[in-house]
Design an enzyme around this catalytic site. Structure first.
Site, PDB file in Angstrom:
ATOM      1  N   ALA A  32       0.862  -1.192   0.000  1.00  0.00           N
ATOM      2  CA  ALA A  32       0.000   0.000   0.000  1.00  0.00           C
ATOM      3  C   ALA A  32       0.895   1.238   0.000  1.00  0.00           C
ATOM      4  CB  ALA A  32      -0.948  -0.015   1.190  1.00  0.00           C
ATOM      5  N   LEU A  33       1.787   1.289  -0.969  1.00  0.00           N
ATOM      6  CA  LEU A  33       2.854   2.290  -0.976  1.00  0.00           C
ATOM      7  C   LEU A  33       2.319   3.708  -1.137  1.00  0.00           C
ATOM      8  CD1 LEU A  33       5.543   0.554  -3.235  1.00  0.00           C
ATOM      9  CD2 LEU A  33       5.235   0.377  -0.748  1.00  0.00           C
ATOM     10  N   HIS A  34       2.999   4.633  -0.471  1.00  0.00           N
ATOM     11  CA  HIS A  34       2.724   6.055  -0.603  1.00  0.00           C
ATOM     12  C   HIS A  34       4.057   6.786  -0.673  1.00  0.00           C
ATOM     13  CE1 HIS A  34       3.742   6.234   3.647  1.00  0.00           C
ATOM     14  NE2 HIS A  34       2.748   5.388   3.931  1.00  0.00           N
ATOM     15  N   HIS A  37       6.935   5.818   1.716  1.00  0.00           N
ATOM     16  CA  HIS A  37       7.707   4.628   1.342  1.00  0.00           C
ATOM     17  C   HIS A  37       8.709   4.954   0.231  1.00  0.00           C
ATOM     18  CE1 HIS A  37       3.900   2.516   2.783  1.00  0.00           C
ATOM     19  NE2 HIS A  37       4.832   2.007   3.554  1.00  0.00           N
ATOM     20  N   GLN A  61       2.566  -9.494  13.668  1.00  0.00           N
ATOM     21  CA  GLN A  61       2.589  -8.206  14.360  1.00  0.00           C
ATOM     22  C   GLN A  61       1.195  -7.609  14.533  1.00  0.00           C
ATOM     23  OE1 GLN A  61       5.166  -6.485  11.173  1.00  0.00           O
ATOM     24  NE2 GLN A  61       3.915  -4.642  11.433  1.00  0.00           N
ATOM     25  N   GLY A 145      11.298   4.343   8.347  1.00  0.00           N
ATOM     26  CA  GLY A 145      10.793   5.683   8.595  1.00  0.00           C
ATOM     27  C   GLY A 145      10.639   5.986  10.075  1.00  0.00           C
ATOM     28  N   SER A 183       0.579   7.558   5.889  1.00  0.00           N
ATOM     29  CA  SER A 183       0.422   6.193   6.398  1.00  0.00           C
ATOM     30  C   SER A 183      -0.530   5.448   5.486  1.00  0.00           C
ATOM     31  CB  SER A 183      -0.148   6.219   7.825  1.00  0.00           C
ATOM     32  OG  SER A 183      -0.553   4.924   8.234  1.00  0.00           O
ATOM     33  N   SER A 184      -0.287   4.170   5.300  1.00  0.00           N
ATOM     34  CA  SER A 184      -1.205   3.352   4.504  1.00  0.00           C
ATOM     35  C   SER A 184      -2.591   3.341   5.117  1.00  0.00           C
ATOM     36  CB  SER A 184      -0.666   1.927   4.385  1.00  0.00           C
ATOM     37  OG  SER A 184       0.592   1.914   3.743  1.00  0.00           O
ATOM     38  N   ARG A 185      -2.675   3.472   6.439  1.00  0.00           N
ATOM     39  CA  ARG A 185      -3.973   3.440   7.118  1.00  0.00           C
ATOM     40  C   ARG A 185      -4.781   4.723   6.914  1.00  0.00           C
ATOM     41  NH1 ARG A 185      -0.929   0.098  10.801  1.00  0.00           N
ATOM     42  NH2 ARG A 185      -2.007  -1.883  11.140  1.00  0.00           N
TER      43      ARG A 185
END
Length: 262
Positions: A32-34, A37, A61, A145, A183-185
């Site tokens: 879920a790259l942004h 990343h 995790q 990061g 963030s991917s979230r």
């Protein structure tokens, strides 16, 4: 650029790169790259000749009530973005665990407090999967990061205590135009929730100008005024103000350096 799914496959390609005298960097991700990343990739390219990106949503995790099954998986888009940024190969295994996997890594100090207190077992999963990736790729550098600051603390201790010959690069937090940490979230947020997330990020920035307990006290007061926001924790560690909150069903984490100079 290729996507490799097996340990033997990625090891073969890395061996070929090393045979050409190339240094290797690892950029571990869950996909879920942004842009955050991709900035890690930029740092990796400056340091080395061959960049490996891992894309693996690590099950160990996630807690039993967390979002493992719903975590965004966007491999086609990730491949396009990674290739455009100069990644040499993506390592995308189906699993890094045997069905009867019985060995894990436990860090006893850096994993205390912050996310370690609110997500029991989370950093065992992080340390274990990172150790596996380090053993498979054996990079010269690995880039992480600062948004996941406690994770970085755990990983640096892992490298030190397990005598890995790997240089960890701490990459600065990348924020959007309104100051929200990428963030991917963030993709989970509705428009109204995003506005609250921006207020959270701006409050964190403002309160981090205070010191120690005052920063925590001031931030707690400001966040109490945001309807629908629930504080997970606020904590000062290593000269930084850390915060985790839930907005709707989305958990966001962030941190800022304490004091006037950010």
């Amino acid at each position: 650029m290729r996507i490799l799914r097996t340990v033997s496959g990625i090891r073969k390609h890395i061996a070929e790169a090393r045979g050409k005298g190339q240094r290797v960097a690892l950029v571990p991700t869950m996909g879920a790259l942004h842009e955050g990343h991709l900035r890690l990739v930029d740092l990796a390219r400056k340091k080395t000749d061959y960049v490996v990106m891992s894309i693996y949503v690590n099950p160990t995790q996630f807690g039993p009530k967390e979002d493992f099954s719903k975590y965004p998986r966007t491999l086609a888009q990730d491949k396009k973005l990674a290739e455009e940024r100069g990644v040499d190969v993506i390592f995308h295994p189906a699993s890094l665990y045997y069905p009867d996997d019985s060995v894990s890594v436990h860090e006893r100090e850096q994993s205390l407090g912050r996310c370690g207190a609110s997500r029991p077992g989370h950093f065992d999963g992080v340390a274990t999967v990172v150790a596996k990736l380090f053993n498979i790729v054996q990079p010269d550098y690995a880039v992480f990061g600062q948004k996941d600051g406690q994770q970085l603390d755990v990983i640096e201790r892992l490298v030190r205590d397990m005598h890995y010959r790997i240089k960890i690069i701490r990459a600065p937090i990348i924020r959007d135009l309104h100051g929200l940490a990428l963030s991917s979230r963030n993709a989970y947020l509705s428009a109204a929730e995003y506005e609250k997330a921006v207020i959270f990020a701006q409050a964190l920035e403002h309160c981090a100008k205070s010191n120690g307990n005052a920063a925590v006290k001031n931030l707690r007061k400001k966040l109490a005024d945001i309807s629908g926001l629930r504080v997970d924790y606020l904590e000062v560690a290593g000269g930084r103000l850390y915060a985790a909150v839930k907005i709707g069903k989305t958990r966001l984490i962030d941190n800022r350096k304490i004091g006037k100079a950010h």
